[in-house]
Design an enzyme around this catalytic site. Structure first.
Site, short mmCIF file in Angstrom:
data_model
loop_
_atom_site.label_atom_id
_atom_site.label_comp_id
_atom_site.label_asym_id
_atom_site.label_seq_id
_atom_site.Cartn_x
_atom_site.Cartn_y
_atom_site.Cartn_z
N ARG A 31 95.64 61.11 -8.99
CA ARG A 31 94.97 60.99 -10.29
C ARG A 31 93.46 60.77 -10.18
NH1 ARG A 31 97.39 56.86 -14.64
NH2 ARG A 31 99.28 57.59 -13.59
N HIS A 77 100.24 68.49 -16.39
CA HIS A 77 99.63 67.15 -16.35
C HIS A 77 100.26 66.24 -17.41
CE1 HIS A 77 96.48 64.62 -14.69
NE2 HIS A 77 96.15 64.22 -15.91
N TYR A 121 88.45 71.72 -32.87
CA TYR A 121 87.27 72.44 -33.34
C TYR A 121 86.60 73.26 -32.24
CZ TYR A 121 87.70 69.19 -37.27
OH TYR A 121 88.16 68.46 -38.33
#
Length: 745
Positions: A31, A77, A121
């Site tokens: 990680r 993930h 967006y």
């Protein structure tokens, strides 16, 4: 039928230890830390691979970030979507990455710390450099693919990155018990360093730094400790000092202004706002009086922070003050920690490049092994087709005389003619001599008739020659390390030619800044403290003009020098120091500053008993009195200390101070208990002690009785208190002996 129970007895501490180690290693390896081979953390690797799989290439339209994040989270993930989107955003920010890997469309944040717009967006796609240097050759079996978290997909263990991304883009990550912090470097310099290593694997750090001069931050700036870089790059650990770039510009009226055009890499984000506040603080605290105005005029074109100076200001000295007192000069902590061979390791610059080059040889070996196998297959098929063209009439006769495809293929491969109708015995004998391979036979059977045209046959011969050249080239690359190195270096030079940029960060040795602070003119002042514990300072002429208003509005007025410190004693037994220069100085009606803001005093938890000038206390004696009737006298010189907060006296666990007073000649103190007992004693009866002492008993208190108040009476003072509606005049009380019960009122 009962299921047989199986109990396993284990020490609880062993389970906790194993579980924690498993968790820590998971965070470290899977990680938080980048792999030295591709320089990517798992979330970055998975995001780029998912974009590659979705076909969001540099020459294709942008796709919604939410689609990329959702697909990455669902396939590879299994963590929060914010971590994936944050990684995507950072990979697109050219002020954080030396080589952005993702091209963002929409609001992807700013250098001043503005966050990116929501992922619904924004849109993104891969950069060309990412496609060519990071994701190319995935179809050539160059890296191992491993199962994803639920074993429904396959993901690459590492990306086939062809440049040292760990150095080019740097890395940041916090694991368990360790962290990585690697600065970004110049693309062209790093490529030159890799080529130099491939030519001379025994190259040392000093020689490597002839190619890689030092970090190259996207924000530019100046590295001022060049001499320290060798030790940092040799060990992988150290501190790099970075300054912003400041230009001095002349304006009308003989004035000057400072223009900050580049900032330290550590200042990006919210620290730009903090820098502006620090500059305001220098002005408010009178550290400088040369700044007239400061404005942040930064835009998409770059950083531009303008500091306007008053006429006659020393611009060079002010520039040094900014380096000394603000984050315009900052430290970048280097810890080149990455996962190498499955374990975290701190490495210098040469070992990092060594790991990268070894990885490149491994990639090239697997790539050209795959390509060679494909070329050999092509050679086999091409040889079959060429041979077939020579006996095409016989092959057509076999096909026309066969009942099915299987019969025709058996004849071509093994020469079995049984069941096939031939025009003559000669044709049959020739057919029995045919021995094509399985692949060749399949290719012959699938061949179209137009391939028999003369030009097509010539093209086939040309392709065969090209295939033979490729086989020879690939065999040479695989058999000779020098040939493989030549191919890798050629590709690196092509990448450098297309993607290298000019260095932005200057590397130099710069002397430590020296700030010439103007001496402060020492003047007499009056410090006014109001009932809300706000303090302000005025000079003596201003105070004399407004004396009546000052005495009416102030809880306490202290006369001292502006360079003095004030000692603030609290009921918790603490003494806090306040610099008079830290309090606002100016006009009589100017707003004061809370004492909490300029000291460690906390008005919500402590009560102020006395505020006095430290200089004035040196020749004085202070008397201390507590709730449990402990008294002592302390020399005022003991409170001339450097610490901002110190213990003014020693208190028992449930005790508290009631009085701290400055003694004069022939003073007395009156102790009043909660059970209305009074005792007046001469202060001469109180022994002098050190500030660390508890003191001696002043009044002998009854069981469960405590002092309610203690009064210090100077000569000529008249003080009256009310007890059950009756007035008790304190200065008329009989002076008794210390450690007696006192009188009832």
């Amino acid at each position: 039928m009962a299921v047989e129970e199986k109990l396993i007895r284990m020490e609880y501490s062993e389970i906790m230890e194993k579980s924690y180690i498993d968790y820590a290693m998971s965070v470290i390896i899977a990680r938080a830390l980048p792999d030295v081979r591709d320089g990517l953390k798992p979330v970055q690797r998975r995001t780029l691979y998912d974009m590659h799989e979705l076909g969001i290439r540099y020459d294709k339209p942008f796709r919604k970030s939410a689609r990329i994040v959702g697909d990455t989270m669902g396939k590879y993930h299994p963590h929060g979507d914010s971590s994936i989107y944050d990684a995507l955003v950072v990979m697109s920010q050219d002020f954080k990455k030396g080589l952005p890997l993702v091209e963002g469309h929409g609001n992807f944040g700013s250098i001043e710390g503005d966050g990116a717009a929501a992922m619904r967006y924004t849109e993104a796609r891969l950069h060309k450099v990412t496609q060519e240097c990071y994701l190319a050759d995935l179809d050539k079996d160059v890296v191992d693919f491993i199962p994803n978290f639920d074993e429904t997909e396959k993901e690459p263990e590492v990306l086939p990155v062809k440049v040292p991304n760990l150095l080019i883009n740097g890395a940041e990550g916090i694991a368990v018990g360790m962290a990585t912090s690697i600065p970004p470097h110049n693309f062209g310099e790093v490529v030159d360093g890799v080529i130099a290593y491939m030519k001379d694997p025994d190259i040392n750090t000093q020689q490597m730094m002839e190619y890689i001069k030092g970090p190259d931050f996207p924000t530019g700036g100046i590295v001022v400790n060049k001499d320290d870089l060798h030790a940092i790059y040799a060990t992988g650990v150290g501190k790099i000092k970075v300054r912003g770039k400041v230009e001095i510009e002349k304006v009308k009226g003989g004035k000057e202004r400072l223009i900050i055009t580049e900032i330290p890499y550590t200042m990006i984000g919210a620290n730009i706002g903090k820098f502006l506040n620090d500059v305001y603080g220098l002005v408010e605290s009178k550290k400088t009086t040369d700044i007239v105005d400061i404005s942040n005029q930064s835009s998409k074109e770059g950083i531009r922070i303008v500091i306007d100076l008053k006429k006659g200001a020393d611009a060079e000295n002010l520039c040094n003050l900014l380096y000394k007192k603000t984050r315009l000069e900052d430290t970048f902590g280097v810890n080149m920690l990455a996962v190498a061979d499955g374990r975290p390791e701190t490495m210098g610059i040469v070992p990092i490049i060594r790991h990268h080059v070894n990885f490149q040889y491994e990639l090239a070996t697997r790539k050209y092994t795959t390509l060679l196998a494909k070329e050999r297959q092509k050679k086999e098929i091409q040889e079959g087709l060429i041979k077939a063209c020579d006996v095409i009439d016989l092959i057509i006769e076999i096909l026309r005389g066969s009942k099915d495809m299987k019969m025709a293929k058996a004849c071509l491969v093994e020469g079995i003619t049984e069941g096939i109708r031939f025009k003559s015995e000669v044709s049959k004998r020739d057919a029995e001599k045919l021995h094509f391979t399985e692949r060749q036979a399949t290719a012959i059977l699938e061949m179209r008739l137009y391939k028999l045209i003369g030009l097509e046959i010539q093209a086939l011969m040309n392709d065969y020659e090209k295939t033979m050249k490729n086989i020879q080239e690939y065999s040479d690359i695989l058999e000779n390390r020098a040939s493989m190195a030549k191919v890798i270096m050629k590709e690196l030079k092509e990448f450098k030619k297309e993607y290298a940029k000019e260095r932005r960060t200057v590397i130099d040795n710069v002397a430590e800044v020296v700030v010439e602070e103007k001496p402060i003119e020492e003047v007499d002042v009056a410090v006014m403290i109001d009932r809300f514990a706000y303090g302000r300072v005025v000079d003596m002429p201003t105070f004399e003009r407004n004396k009546e208003a000052a005495e009416a509005e102030s809880r306490q007025i202290i006369f001292c020098k502006n360079t003095d410190k004030l000692a603030l004693f609290t009921d918790k037994g603490q003494m806090h120091l306040i610099k008079v220069l830290d309090l606002p100085f100016g006009k009589f009606r100017d707003k004061g500053q809370p004492l909490d803001n300029v000291s460690n005093f906390d008005a919500s938890k402590e009560e102020s008993l006395l505020i006095a000038s430290v200089a004035a206390l040196k020749d004085k004696k202070l008397v201390f009195a507590t709730k449990t009737s402990m008294l002592k006298v302390v020399d005022g010189g003991e409170f001339d200390v450097a610490k901002r907060t110190t213990a003014a006296t020693k208190l028992a666990p449930d005790d508290g101070l009631l009085l701290v007073g400055v003694l004069e000649d022939q003073d007395s103190i009156v102790m009043q208990s909660e059970k209305e007992m009074f005792l007046r004693i001469d202060t001469a009866a109180i022994p002098e002690k050190k500030k660390g002492a508890i003191g001696v008993r002043g009044m002998r208190l009854a069981d469960k009785d405590l002092l309610q108040a203690v009064y210090l009476l100077h000569t000529g003072d008249s003080k009256t208190v009310k007890v059950k509606g009756k007035d008790v005049v304190l200065n008329r009380l009989h002076i008794g002996n210390r450690d007696t019960k006192g009188v009832k009122k």
